[in-house]
Design an enzyme around this catalytic site. Structure first.
Site, PDB file in Angstrom:
ATOM      1  CE  LYS A   5     -27.297-108.483 -74.947  1.00 35.81           C
ATOM      2  NZ  LYS A   5     -27.079-107.227 -75.133  1.00 35.81           N
TER       3      LYS A   5
ATOM      4  CD  GLU B 149     -30.605-104.411 -92.520  1.00 36.34           C
ATOM      5  OE1 GLU B 149     -29.728-104.963 -91.844  1.00 36.34           O
ATOM      6  OE2 GLU B 149     -31.820-104.273 -92.139  1.00 36.34           O
TER       7      GLU B 149
ATOM      8  CD  GLU C 154     -39.030-112.104 -86.706  1.00 38.34           C
ATOM      9  OE1 GLU C 154     -38.787-111.487 -87.750  1.00 38.34           O
ATOM     10  OE2 GLU C 154     -39.830-112.949 -86.674  1.00 38.34           O
TER      11      GLU C 154
HETATM   12  P1  NAD Z   1     -27.037-106.431 -83.645  1.00 38.93           P
HETATM   13  O1  NAD Z   1     -27.003-107.832 -84.317  1.00 38.93           O
HETATM   14  O2  NAD Z   1     -25.726-105.836 -83.555  1.00 38.93           O
HETATM   15  O3  NAD Z   1     -27.609-106.613 -81.992  1.00 38.93           O
HETATM   16  C1  NAD Z   1     -28.489-107.009 -81.593  1.00 38.93           C
HETATM   17  C2  NAD Z   1     -28.668-107.528 -80.085  1.00 38.93           C
HETATM   18  O4  NAD Z   1     -27.833-108.832 -80.125  1.00 38.93           O
HETATM   19  C3  NAD Z   1     -27.834-106.627 -79.060  1.00 38.93           C
HETATM   20  O5  NAD Z   1     -28.569-106.678 -77.888  1.00 38.93           O
HETATM   21  C4  NAD Z   1     -26.562-107.008 -78.900  1.00 38.93           C
HETATM   22  O6  NAD Z   1     -25.886-106.980 -77.880  1.00 38.93           O
HETATM   23  C5  NAD Z   1     -26.875-108.572 -78.987  1.00 38.93           C
HETATM   24  N1  NAD Z   1     -25.483-109.480 -79.384  1.00 38.93           N
HETATM   25  C6  NAD Z   1     -24.436-108.974 -79.931  1.00 38.93           C
HETATM   26  N2  NAD Z   1     -23.487-110.027 -80.151  1.00 38.93           N
HETATM   27  C7  NAD Z   1     -24.134-111.402 -79.593  1.00 38.93           C
HETATM   28  C8  NAD Z   1     -23.980-112.739 -79.642  1.00 38.93           C
HETATM   29  N3  NAD Z   1     -22.761-113.075 -79.987  1.00 38.93           N
HETATM   30  N4  NAD Z   1     -24.666-113.462 -79.276  1.00 38.93           N
HETATM   31  C9  NAD Z   1     -26.146-112.916 -78.638  1.00 38.93           C
HETATM   32  N5  NAD Z   1     -26.338-111.665 -78.921  1.00 38.93           N
HETATM   33  C10 NAD Z   1     -25.513-110.729 -79.262  1.00 38.93           C
HETATM   34  O7  NAD Z   1     -28.264-105.542 -84.237  1.00 38.93           O
HETATM   35  P2  NAD Z   1     -28.309-104.311 -84.139  1.00 38.93           P
HETATM   36  O8  NAD Z   1     -27.172-103.591 -84.960  1.00 38.93           O
HETATM   37  O9  NAD Z   1     -28.610-103.616 -82.648  1.00 38.93           O
HETATM   38  O10 NAD Z   1     -29.665-103.949 -84.901  1.00 38.93           O
HETATM   39  C11 NAD Z   1     -29.931-103.749 -86.175  1.00 38.93           C
HETATM   40  C12 NAD Z   1     -30.382-105.047 -86.905  1.00 38.93           C
HETATM   41  O11 NAD Z   1     -31.384-105.398 -86.473  1.00 38.93           O
HETATM   42  C13 NAD Z   1     -30.794-104.580 -88.527  1.00 38.93           C
HETATM   43  O12 NAD Z   1     -30.093-105.460 -89.339  1.00 38.93           O
HETATM   44  C14 NAD Z   1     -32.290-104.676 -88.515  1.00 38.93           C
HETATM   45  O13 NAD Z   1     -32.742-105.090 -89.943  1.00 38.93           O
HETATM   46  C15 NAD Z   1     -32.345-105.906 -87.528  1.00 38.93           C
HETATM   47  N6  NAD Z   1     -33.778-105.692 -86.987  1.00 38.93           N
HETATM   48  C16 NAD Z   1     -34.827-106.759 -87.201  1.00 38.93           C
HETATM   49  C17 NAD Z   1     -35.948-106.880 -87.066  1.00 38.93           C
HETATM   50  C18 NAD Z   1     -36.974-107.863 -87.352  1.00 38.93           C
HETATM   51  O14 NAD Z   1     -37.978-107.878 -86.937  1.00 38.93           O
HETATM   52  N7  NAD Z   1     -36.558-108.690 -88.568  1.00 38.93           N
HETATM   53  C19 NAD Z   1     -36.214-105.684 -86.182  1.00 38.93           C
HETATM   54  C20 NAD Z   1     -35.534-104.709 -85.772  1.00 38.93           C
HETATM   55  C21 NAD Z   1     -34.089-104.781 -86.330  1.00 38.93           C
END
Ligand code: NAD
Length: 475
Positions: free
Chosen positions: A175, A378, A248
């Site tokens: 997803k 962040e 992650e």
């Molecule tokens: P997000 O947490 O908003 O979304 C990530 C994913 O989670 C999306 O697919 C979203 O639809 C899904 N999601 C939303 N609500 C959910 C729920 N309740 N349960 C399960 N899944 C759900 O993150 P984002 O804004 O898309 O990405 C940016 C963040 O990701 C930043 O904080 C960045 O640092 C982090 N990031 C971390 C890594 C790593 O390797 N540590 C890599 C890339 C990005």
């Protein structure tokens, strides 16, 4: 919605079939702020079908020879190689990054798939043979893996999950983030031609299906990359069924520049590692601690670099930095920027571009410090705070005080001192005189609230398996 095309081009992948969604949703090009495609959106019923298809496909896939799984992963890498140009253009359209960065991401994703195609699933180990017993440890695949990805590296992070999950014999429901679903569906299309039905499933949502996946009793593992805020929800929801999970999460990486560093020499690298992908990189430099004796020069060098950058639509090959990926992130970074303006001095950028699209020029803020929002939070955008310090141990303590601990770096000349500080930095990956250098053979793990578990490399692969000990009586 001027140049919107129909959704017929894009399909979900459920049980080996490419299907329309029960709903649809617009995909916005962040360079224009306009929808350019109306794409499928899965319903809860379709998410359930995807999970059941993955569950049904699991026993046969788990029993297949590792060589067969490796060959199919190689086929996926080859297919992505053939689609390189179209994938990278689509990535720029939906994500915003410049074409050159998209090309790099698609190539890196192919490299990750090839790495896992050439790797072996964890081999059985004989732990003990005595007169009384023979103890072996095997590793079995877990079952259905929910792979949930964010919008900053939509192609690379899919490869980083599909490779180890499939190699070790699991089936997957993928997803992607709601604002970058198209590259995931393209990869789904390629998977449909390569993998047996149900082994890979791709569904899309508007942030409404993640919780259903993480809560579902037939999902055995969650491989999640995203923000720490969502990570907390995932962990809470997985508690019901005590699922395996790898999280992650977000980062607030500090880079510490020591007094013996040369500002002019290191500025281009520091700039690149902070502003790549418009600052929307989990492992980007997000706080820069600079020794008093170099502070002014370092700020000037960075400001010069930021001022020279050409910002614009990623599809234009001459631009160097694209827009923020989505409206919500654009609003968040603007808010942090306003706060930073009040707390410190903006010496480059700071402007939100007029006209359509989510553009902020690369921004350097000086004279801010710990406790200011732009330092503590962040930012995930093109705004770099430069923080003054006079004692390296104090800088280290401030860097370590963050609840995040994804990465960090130390910059200078004295190898002993660099290693000593690196050893005491509290994060999953510490670089010396570089940042953001990672790859499929290097384990990636956040400390503190930046993650749970390990991704990539041998240890990451093992996290997609269950330890299975066979302990036999002898004699
Ligand atoms: P997000 O947490 O908003 O979304 C990530 C994913 O989670 C999306 O697919 C979203 O639809 C899904 N999601 C939303 N609500 C959910 C729920 N309740 N349960 C399960 N899944 C759900 O993150 P984002 O804004 O898309 O990405 C940016 C963040 O990701 C930043 O904080 C960045 O640092 C982090 N990031 C971390 C890594 C790593 O390797 N540590 C890599 C890339 C990005």
């Amino acid at each position: 919605m001027t140049d919107t095309t129909t959704s017929g081009e894009y399909r979900l992948l459920i049980g080996g079939r490419l299907v329309n969604g029960h709903g649809s949703m617009p995909v916005i090009n962040p360079a224009t702020g306009l929808a350019f495609v109306e794409c499928p959106r899965a319903s809860e019923t379709q998410a359930e079908e995807a999970i059941q298809a993955a569950k049904k496909a699991f026993p046969q896939w788990a029993a297949s020879a590792a060589g067969e799984r490796q060959a199919l992963l190689r086929e996926l890498a080859d297919a992505m190689e053939r689609e390189h140009e179209s994938l990278l253009r689509l990535l720029t359209q939906e994500q915003g990054k410049p074409l050159a960065e998209s090309a790099f991401e698609v190539s890196a994703a192919i490299g990750f798939l090839r790495y896992f195609a050439a790797a072996s699933p964890p081999a059985p180990k004989v732990l003990e043979v005595t007169r009384e017993r023979r103890v072996e440890q095997h590793r079995r695949p877990l079952g259905v893996v929910a792979a949930i990805t964010p919008w900053n590296f939509p192609v690379l992070l899919i490869a980083a999950k599909l490779g180890p999950a499939l190699l070790s014999g699991n089936t997957v429901v993928l997803k992607p983030a709601p604002t970058t679903p198209l590259t995931a569906m393209r990869i789904g299309e390629l998977c449909a031609r390569i993998f047996p039905a149900g082994v890979v499933n791709v569904i899309t949502d508007r942030n409404d299906l993640g919780a259903m996946l993480t809560n579902h009793p037939d999902v055995r593992k969650i491989s999640f990359t995203g923000s720490s805020a969502t990570g907390r929800k995932v962990m809470a929801s997985a508690a019901n069924t005590l699922k395996r999970m790898t999280l992650e999460l977000g980062g607030n990486d500090a880079a510490i520049v020591l007094p013996d560093a040369d500002p002019a020499q290191i500025a281009p690298a520091l700039y690149a590692f902070a502003f790549m992908n418009c600052g929307q990189t989990c492992l980007a430099i997000k706080r820069l601690y600079v020794h008093d004796s170099l502070y002014d020069r370092m700020c000037e060098e960075l400001a010069k670099l930021a001022n020279a950058v050409v910002v614009g639509d990623g599809l234009n090959p001459n631009i160097q930095m694209g827009p923020l990926q989505n409206e919500q992130q654009f609003a968040k970074v603007r808010e942090l920027l306003e706060d930073a303006r009040e707390r410190g001095n903006v010496i480059a950028g700071g402007e939100v571009l007029d006209g359509p699209g989510y553009f902020i020029r690369p921004t350097i803020v000086r004279d801010v410090t710990d406790g200011d929002r732009i330092v503590d939070e962040e930012q995930f955008g093109p705004v770099l705070p430069v923080i003054r310090y006079s004692d390296p141990d104090d800088a280290l303590q401030r860097a370590n005080a963050s609840p995040m601990g994804l990465g960090g770096s130390i910059w200078g000349k004295d190898p002993q001192r660099l290693r000593d500080l690196a050893a005491r930095m509290d994060a999953g990956t510490i670089w010396i005189n570089k940042h953001l250098d990672f790859g499929p053979s290097i384990p990636l793990a956040g400390s503190k609230q930046s993650g749970v578990g390990i991704e990539l490399a041998e240890e990451g692969l093992a996290e997609f398996t269950q330890s299975h000990v066979i302990n036999m009586a002898l004699g």
